[in-house]
Design an enzyme around this catalytic site. Structure first.
Site, PDB file in Angstrom:
ATOM      1  N   ARG A 282      10.690  -2.183  11.636  1.00 24.25           N
ATOM      2  CA  ARG A 282       9.496  -1.706  12.340  1.00 24.25           C
ATOM      3  C   ARG A 282       9.151  -2.661  13.467  1.00 24.25           C
ATOM      4  O   ARG A 282       9.195  -3.874  13.285  1.00 24.25           O
ATOM      5  CB  ARG A 282       8.324  -1.594  11.357  1.00 24.25           C
TER       6      ARG A 282
ATOM      7  N   ARG B 209      11.578  -6.001   5.282  1.00 28.52           N
ATOM      8  CA  ARG B 209      11.380  -4.540   5.161  1.00 28.52           C
ATOM      9  C   ARG B 209      12.322  -3.782   6.097  1.00 28.52           C
ATOM     10  O   ARG B 209      12.533  -4.164   7.246  1.00 28.52           O
ATOM     11  CB  ARG B 209       9.927  -4.184   5.493  1.00 28.52           C
TER      12      ARG B 209
ATOM     13  N   ARG C 204     -10.136   1.360   7.873  1.00 30.41           N
ATOM     14  CA  ARG C 204      -9.648   0.037   8.259  1.00 30.41           C
ATOM     15  C   ARG C 204     -10.750  -0.789   8.911  1.00 30.41           C
ATOM     16  O   ARG C 204     -10.539  -1.953   9.239  1.00 30.41           O
ATOM     17  CB  ARG C 204      -8.495   0.203   9.242  1.00 30.41           C
TER      18      ARG C 204
ATOM     19  N   ARG D 271      -1.649  -8.964  13.080  1.00 25.83           N
ATOM     20  CA  ARG D 271      -2.165  -7.888  12.214  1.00 25.83           C
ATOM     21  C   ARG D 271      -2.976  -8.482  11.063  1.00 25.83           C
ATOM     22  O   ARG D 271      -3.994  -7.932  10.659  1.00 25.83           O
ATOM     23  CB  ARG D 271      -0.996  -7.058  11.663  1.00 25.83           C
TER      24      ARG D 271
ATOM     25  N   LYS E  40       0.839  -1.217   0.000  1.00 26.10           N
ATOM     26  CA  LYS E  40       0.000   0.000   0.000  1.00 26.10           C
ATOM     27  C   LYS E  40       0.866   1.256   0.000  1.00 26.10           C
ATOM     28  O   LYS E  40       0.637   2.178  -0.779  1.00 26.10           O
ATOM     29  CB  LYS E  40      -0.932   0.025   1.232  1.00 26.10           C
TER      30      LYS E  40
HETATM   31  P1  AP5 Z   1       4.778  -1.626   1.951  1.00 20.91           P
HETATM   32  O1  AP5 Z   1       4.499  -0.794   0.741  1.00 20.91           O
HETATM   33  O2  AP5 Z   1       5.475  -0.996   3.100  1.00 20.91           O
HETATM   34  O3  AP5 Z   1       3.433  -2.383   2.422  1.00 20.91           O
HETATM   35  P2  AP5 Z   1       2.163  -1.834   3.175  1.00 20.91           P
HETATM   36  O4  AP5 Z   1       0.973  -2.504   2.571  1.00 20.91           O
HETATM   37  O5  AP5 Z   1       2.154  -0.344   3.212  1.00 20.91           O
HETATM   38  O6  AP5 Z   1       2.449  -2.479   4.595  1.00 20.91           O
HETATM   39  P3  AP5 Z   1       2.251  -1.910   6.069  1.00 20.91           P
HETATM   40  O7  AP5 Z   1       2.861  -2.974   6.964  1.00 20.91           O
HETATM   41  O8  AP5 Z   1       2.810  -0.536   6.212  1.00 20.91           O
HETATM   42  O9  AP5 Z   1       0.721  -1.879   6.193  1.00 20.91           O
HETATM   43  P4  AP5 Z   1      -0.117  -1.838   7.473  1.00 20.91           P
HETATM   44  O10 AP5 Z   1      -1.457  -1.512   6.966  1.00 20.91           O
HETATM   45  O11 AP5 Z   1      -0.014  -3.066   8.301  1.00 20.91           O
HETATM   46  O12 AP5 Z   1       0.625  -0.708   8.361  1.00 20.91           O
HETATM   47  P5  AP5 Z   1       0.331   0.838   8.612  1.00 20.91           P
HETATM   48  O13 AP5 Z   1       1.633   1.529   8.681  1.00 20.91           O
HETATM   49  O14 AP5 Z   1      -0.697   1.357   7.691  1.00 20.91           O
HETATM   50  O15 AP5 Z   1       5.611  -2.899   1.457  1.00 20.91           O
HETATM   51  C1  AP5 Z   1       6.077  -3.865   2.398  1.00 20.91           C
HETATM   52  C2  AP5 Z   1       7.471  -4.389   1.964  1.00 20.91           C
HETATM   53  O16 AP5 Z   1       7.344  -5.092   0.719  1.00 20.91           O
HETATM   54  C3  AP5 Z   1       8.483  -3.260   1.709  1.00 20.91           C
HETATM   55  O17 AP5 Z   1       9.744  -3.700   2.142  1.00 20.91           O
HETATM   56  C4  AP5 Z   1       8.456  -3.075   0.172  1.00 20.91           C
HETATM   57  O18 AP5 Z   1       9.712  -2.610  -0.326  1.00 20.91           O
HETATM   58  C5  AP5 Z   1       8.137  -4.476  -0.312  1.00 20.91           C
HETATM   59  N1  AP5 Z   1       7.296  -4.489  -1.522  1.00 20.91           N
HETATM   60  C6  AP5 Z   1       6.213  -3.692  -1.779  1.00 20.91           C
HETATM   61  N2  AP5 Z   1       5.672  -4.012  -2.963  1.00 20.91           N
HETATM   62  C7  AP5 Z   1       6.412  -5.058  -3.455  1.00 20.91           C
HETATM   63  C8  AP5 Z   1       6.333  -5.844  -4.647  1.00 20.91           C
HETATM   64  N3  AP5 Z   1       5.379  -5.645  -5.543  1.00 20.91           N
HETATM   65  N4  AP5 Z   1       7.254  -6.823  -4.816  1.00 20.91           N
HETATM   66  C9  AP5 Z   1       8.224  -7.052  -3.889  1.00 20.91           C
HETATM   67  N5  AP5 Z   1       8.358  -6.331  -2.750  1.00 20.91           N
HETATM   68  C10 AP5 Z   1       7.455  -5.346  -2.533  1.00 20.91           C
HETATM   69  O19 AP5 Z   1      -0.340   0.810  10.055  1.00 20.91           O
HETATM   70  C11 AP5 Z   1       0.433   0.451  11.169  1.00 20.91           C
HETATM   71  C12 AP5 Z   1      -0.421   0.464  12.414  1.00 20.91           C
HETATM   72  O20 AP5 Z   1      -1.004   1.775  12.614  1.00 20.91           O
HETATM   73  C13 AP5 Z   1      -1.611  -0.485  12.453  1.00 20.91           C
HETATM   74  O21 AP5 Z   1      -1.240  -1.797  12.806  1.00 20.91           O
HETATM   75  C14 AP5 Z   1      -2.479   0.196  13.521  1.00 20.91           C
HETATM   76  O22 AP5 Z   1      -1.954  -0.036  14.808  1.00 20.91           O
HETATM   77  C15 AP5 Z   1      -2.301   1.673  13.199  1.00 20.91           C
HETATM   78  N6  AP5 Z   1      -3.290   2.172  12.243  1.00 20.91           N
HETATM   79  C16 AP5 Z   1      -3.048   2.580  10.958  1.00 20.91           C
HETATM   80  N7  AP5 Z   1      -4.168   2.996  10.356  1.00 20.91           N
HETATM   81  C17 AP5 Z   1      -5.161   2.829  11.270  1.00 20.91           C
HETATM   82  C18 AP5 Z   1      -6.574   3.045  11.234  1.00 20.91           C
HETATM   83  N8  AP5 Z   1      -7.183   3.521  10.140  1.00 20.91           N
HETATM   84  N9  AP5 Z   1      -7.296   2.759  12.327  1.00 20.91           N
HETATM   85  C19 AP5 Z   1      -6.698   2.288  13.466  1.00 20.91           C
HETATM   86  N10 AP5 Z   1      -5.366   2.039  13.561  1.00 20.91           N
HETATM   87  C20 AP5 Z   1      -4.606   2.311  12.466  1.00 20.91           C
END
Ligand code: AP5
Length: 257
Positions: free
Chosen positions: A183, A150, A105, A194, A30
Site C-alpha cells: 500500500r 503487509r 475517525r 498516520r 481493524k
Molecule cells: P490490518 O488488519 O490491515 O490493520 P488495520 O488496522 O486495518 O490497518 P490499516 O492500515 O488498514 O488502517 P488505517 O486505519 O490506517 O487504514 P484505512 O484503510 O482504514 O493489519 C495490518 C497488518 O498486520 C496485516 O498485514 C495483517 O495481516 C497483520 N496483522 C493483523 N492482525 C495481526 C495480529 N494479531 N498479529 C500479527 N499480524 C497481524 O484508511 C486508509 C486511509 O483512508 C486513511 O489514511 C485516510 O486517508 C482515508 N480514510 C479512511 N477512513 C477515513 C475517514 N473516516 N475519514 C477520513 N479519511 C479516511
C-alpha cells in the site's frame, strides 16, 4: 484481557441490527478482525479505507485528489467520506447490521454517525443495546512491523503479512493468483504521519465512547485468532447474540488461518 464498558440489554427485547465500529491505530488489525467478525455475525464489513481506495483508482479529478491525499496519509474530507458511506449502507445487505472499519475517525464523524445512521428509524430502536465501539490496542513498535510486512491483493484486496500471514505462493494472492502489492501509505514516514493523526484526531473518540458506556477494549498484540475469540466471547454477552446456527466460531477462525 478486555475491559468491558457496556450496558447489558434485557433478555426479552427484540434484537435490533448490530452496529460495530472498529477503532485503533493504523495496523492495529481493524481490517483483519472486522473480516472475521463479519463472517461470524453475517453482517457486512464496511472498510471506509477500501471504499475510498477503490474510488481513488479512477482517473477523474476526484480520484486523483483522493489518491494524493491517501498516499500522503491525510484524512479525506467528510463530504466525500459521507457520500461513499451513505451509498454503501443503503445497500440491502446492511439490514442485519454492519461493521464499520475506519469510521468514525474524528469526534465530528462520531457525532455525524449518531445524528445520522444511528438516529434513523431502522437503527434507533434499542440502539444502545446493539452498538459496540471496539478498540484494538497496539504499541507503536508493533504497528511499524505490521505495516512494513503487509501485502495486499491488487484485485480482491485480501490482506497478507510476510511473516504472520504469508500467501501460499510468494507474491500471489491465495484466492485469485493476482499480484500482491505494498500500500502506498505503508511507507515508514507516512505510517508515522498516520499515527500522529490518529493520536490527534481519532484517539479522543475513545473517551467519547467510554462516557457512552459502549466501549470494548481488546489487546491487539495477541495472535489474531485469539483476539477474535476474545471479541466474540465479549460480544456474545454484551449483545446477547447467539452465533450458534450461524457459523461456528472455531471453523470461522480456521477459514481465516
Ligand atoms: P490490518 O488488519 O490491515 O490493520 P488495520 O488496522 O486495518 O490497518 P490499516 O492500515 O488498514 O488502517 P488505517 O486505519 O490506517 O487504514 P484505512 O484503510 O482504514 O493489519 C495490518 C497488518 O498486520 C496485516 O498485514 C495483517 O495481516 C497483520 N496483522 C493483523 N492482525 C495481526 C495480529 N494479531 N498479529 C500479527 N499480524 C497481524 O484508511 C486508509 C486511509 O483512508 C486513511 O489514511 C485516510 O486517508 C482515508 N480514510 C479512511 N477512513 C477515513 C475517514 N473516516 N475519514 C477520513 N479519511 C479516511
Amino acid at each position: 484481557m478486555h475491559r468491558l464498558v457496556f450496558r447489558l440489554p434485557k433478555m426479552d427485547e427484540r434484537p435490533a441490527p448490530i452496529v460495530i465500529v472498529v477503532l485503533g491505530p493504523p495496523g492495529a488489525g481493524k481490517g483483519t478482525q472486522s473480516s472475521m467478525l463479519a463472517d461470524l455475525l453475517r453482517v457486512p464489513h464496511i472498510s471506509i479505507g477500501a471504499l475510498l481506495r477503490s474510488h481513488a483508482r479512477s482517473d477523474s479529478e476526484v480520484g486523483l485528489r483522493l489518491r494524493a491525499m491517501m498516499a500522503s496519509g491525510q484524512l479525506v474530507p467528510d463530504t466525500l467520506v459521507l457520500d461513499v458511506l451513505a451509498t454503501r449502507i443503503n445497500e440491502p445487505d446492511c439490514a442485519r447490521g454492519l461493521i464499520l472499519d475506519g469510521f468514525p475517525r474524528t469526534l465530528g464523524q462520531a457525532e455525524l454517525l449518531e445524528r445520522g445512521l444511528l438516529k434513523s428509524p431502522f437503527y434507533a430502536n434499542n440502539l444502545r443495546h446493539n452498538f459496540v465501539a471496539l478498540h484494538l490496542r497496539v504499541q507503536k513498535s508493533t504497528i511499524v512491523g505490521r505495516l512494513s510486512g503487509r501485502r495486499i491483493c491488487s484485485r480482491c484486496n485480501a490482506t497478507y503479512h510476510l511473516e504472520s500471514q504469508p500467501p501460499r505462493v510468494s507474491g500471489e494472492c491465495d484466492f485469485d493468483g493476482s499480484a500482491l502489492t505494498v500500500r502506498e501509505d505503508d511507507r515508514k514516514t507516512t505510517v508515522l504521519k498516520r499515527l500522529r493523526l490518529y493520536e490527534q484526531e481519532t484517539a479522543p473518540i475513545l473517551s467519547h465512547y467510554t462516557e457512552k458506556a459502549s466501549l470494548l477494549e481488546v489487546d491487539g498484540e495477541h495472535p489474531k485468532e485469539n483476539i477474535a475469540q476474545e471479541i466474540v466471547t465479549a460480544m456474545r454477552s454484551m449483545l446477547r447474540i447467539s452465533t450458534a446456527g450461524d457459523k461456528d466460531v472455531q471453523s470461522t477462525l480456521e477459514d481465516h488461518l
